[in-house]
Design an enzyme around this catalytic site. Sequence first.
Site, mmCIF file in Angstrom:
data_model
loop_
_atom_site.group_PDB
_atom_site.id
_atom_site.type_symbol
_atom_site.label_atom_id
_atom_site.label_comp_id
_atom_site.label_asym_id
_atom_site.label_seq_id
_atom_site.Cartn_x
_atom_site.Cartn_y
_atom_site.Cartn_z
ATOM 1 N N GLY A 47 0.792 -1.219 0.000
ATOM 2 C CA GLY A 47 0.000 0.000 0.000
ATOM 3 C C GLY A 47 0.826 1.272 0.000
ATOM 4 N N HIS A 48 0.180 2.369 -0.354
ATOM 5 C CA HIS A 48 0.864 3.659 -0.436
ATOM 6 C C HIS A 48 1.432 4.076 0.928
ATOM 7 C CE1 HIS A 48 -3.186 4.806 0.942
ATOM 8 N NE2 HIS A 48 -2.618 5.868 1.464
ATOM 9 N N ASN A 49 2.579 4.725 0.863
ATOM 10 C CA ASN A 49 3.318 5.212 2.052
ATOM 11 C C ASN A 49 3.928 4.100 2.888
ATOM 12 O OD1 ASN A 49 2.425 7.831 1.375
ATOM 13 N ND2 ASN A 49 0.621 7.629 2.659
ATOM 14 N N SER A 78 0.655 3.060 4.652
ATOM 15 C CA SER A 78 1.416 3.618 5.775
ATOM 16 C C SER A 78 1.834 2.581 6.807
ATOM 17 C CB SER A 78 0.615 4.737 6.465
ATOM 18 O OG SER A 78 0.324 5.779 5.558
#
Length: 292
Positions: free
Chosen positions: A217-219, A237
């Site tokens: 996932g992003h971050n 995150s």
Amino acid sequence: MLKVHKIAELYNLKLYGDLTDAEINNVNSLDNQKNDGLSWIKNQKSLEKVKKGFFIVGDNLSITNKKNVVYLITNQSAKIIFSKIITELFSPRIDFYLKNCISEHLKNENIKISENVFIGKNVSIGDGTIIYPNVVIEANTVIGDNCIIKSHVSLGTEGLGLELDKTINQLVKFPQLGNVVLENNIDIGPNSTVRRATLDSTIIKSGSKIGSFVNIGHNSEIGKNCILTCNIVTGGSSKIGNNTFIGVNSVIKNGLNIGSNSIIGMGSVVTKELKSNIVAYGNPAKEIRKNT
């Protein structure tokens, strides 16, 4: 370059603080604050991180005057207002993400690229890296030396990033302007996806190996020499420490930290943070013993 008072007028925001005639030149996260950058505040606790720059805040939060800080106050969702500002004032045109620049990289004799590969703008690929067929590498991605990217991998795609705007009863996209960074000696198996960060970088550190059908996932941040087997999802995150093994069909909830030198058993659902040097398993995943 946009004057802060002009942005306040455009989005019906109230200004609080000094420098209300200053310019906003970029958007940034709370972890990467800039004097001329704009970010948003999620809750009262996040206000403690504010050091410099411009911040969109809800009128339900208690703010105090700080040097080199300007608050833009809204009676709506701060996240949605920030999303709209990014979309309308700071996001590249869609053509930026659609241009295939593979021809530039085919000239590099130090890397190998197979057929039907898409490589976007501003991509960096290190020496010794091999890219298999049907890979998509989106704009601004950084790939280190001696990486192996197997077929149908997607690097740098957007995540969902949606928020319900109650004023119009529609889902609003939170634009993702960050990138993906792969350090050296990374392997990524077929059909896996690494999503670009919202504003900073999604990072996979040196030596880590990613299996097939994995969604990062992003971050997210994956530490050094980790092994993520197959059919694994790491929520946005999430952070995984160095030398950690994650078994098949495991899920990591967004925003969680998993310590270094740990083993997560197959089929686990991680809903709470896990310490270093442990073995954990189950749904929800729990520590079952130390990893010695």
